[in-house]
Design an enzyme around this catalytic site. Structure first.
Site, PDB file in Angstrom:
ATOM      1  N   TYR A  95       0.829  -1.203   0.000  1.00  0.00           N
ATOM      2  CA  TYR A  95       0.000   0.000   0.000  1.00  0.00           C
ATOM      3  C   TYR A  95       0.858   1.246   0.000  1.00  0.00           C
ATOM      4  CZ  TYR A  95       0.825   0.837   4.996  1.00  0.00           C
ATOM      5  OH  TYR A  95       1.397   1.103   6.211  1.00  0.00           O
ATOM      6  N   CYS A  96       0.237   2.342  -0.430  1.00  0.00           N
ATOM      7  CA  CYS A  96       0.845   3.669  -0.346  1.00  0.00           C
ATOM      8  C   CYS A  96      -0.272   4.630   0.048  1.00  0.00           C
ATOM      9  CB  CYS A  96       1.536   4.047  -1.662  1.00  0.00           C
ATOM     10  SG  CYS A  96       0.432   4.134  -3.083  1.00  0.00           S
ATOM     11  N   SER A  97      -0.255   5.844  -0.465  1.00  0.00           N
ATOM     12  CA  SER A  97      -1.304   6.805  -0.108  1.00  0.00           C
ATOM     13  C   SER A  97      -2.642   6.425  -0.720  1.00  0.00           C
ATOM     14  CB  SER A  97      -0.919   8.212  -0.548  1.00  0.00           C
ATOM     15  OG  SER A  97       0.232   8.642   0.145  1.00  0.00           O
ATOM     16  N   GLY A  99      -2.652   4.085  -3.835  1.00  0.00           N
ATOM     17  CA  GLY A  99      -2.546   2.830  -4.581  1.00  0.00           C
ATOM     18  C   GLY A  99      -1.800   2.920  -5.897  1.00  0.00           C
ATOM     19  N   ILE A 124      -3.642   3.883   2.187  1.00  0.00           N
ATOM     20  CA  ILE A 124      -3.872   4.265   3.580  1.00  0.00           C
ATOM     21  C   ILE A 124      -4.975   5.320   3.687  1.00  0.00           C
ATOM     22  CG2 ILE A 124      -2.092   6.063   3.692  1.00  0.00           C
ATOM     23  CD1 ILE A 124      -1.455   5.021   6.572  1.00  0.00           C
TER      24      ILE A 124
END
Length: 164
Positions: A95-97, A99, A124
């Site tokens: 995951y990141c901010s 996707g 996230i």
């Protein structure tokens, strides 16, 4: 004058509202070669996955998912991840901010033979938007979420946006 106001409103309605949905945003930026997992599915007790955070360390320190391993993006080291996760059949969620960066990292893992790699849809931001907990660098629950940038922060609807 009234006609000018109506015309202006119609033009803004048609052209000024370029706010796409999260799904549309990801479709624009991702190749979608990595399957998505929803935040709801990831939050289910039966979902046993290794979580990899593909954001920068300053973002991770503000908040991250519980038990997530920071792997970064700009300085991502595939060899280090391979050494720490030798089982290529493990379920891995990156995951990141929102996707986008996580898809790039997940693709690298897939190319190295990892078979159960997923991208967290909405990252996230979507996790926090659904009221799931995030944790700070001291592993304490927090409402702070690194918003990445002013432009991308529009996707974070809940929590306290941090930009540092």
């Amino acid at each position: 004058m009234r006609n000018l106001i109506i015309l202006s409103f119609l033009l803004l309605s048609c052209f000024g509202n370029s706010q796409e949905t999260l799904h549309e945003l990801l479709k624009i930026h991702n190749k979608e070669r990595i399957p998505y997992i929803s935040v709801q599915e990831l939050a289910m007790p039966k979902t046993n996955a290794i979580l990899l955070d593909a954001r920068e360390f300053k973002e991770y320190n503000v908040s991250h998912l519980e038990d997530a391993i920071h792997v970064g993006y700009d300085n991502f080291d595939l060899d280090t991840v391979i050494k720490s996760l030798p089982d290529t059949t493990s379920t891995i969620v990156v995951y990141c901010s929102v996707g986008i960066r996580s898809e790039d990292i997940a693709e690298q893992l897939k190319k190295k033979g990892y078979t159960n790699v997923y991208n967290l849809f909405g990252g996230i931001f979507e996790w926090k938007n659904n009221n799931f907990p995030v944790y700070n660098s001291e592993e304490k629950e927090t409402d702070h979420v690194h918003a990445y940038s002013k432009d991308w922060s529009k996707w974070l609807l809940k929590g306290i946006k941090i930009y540092e």
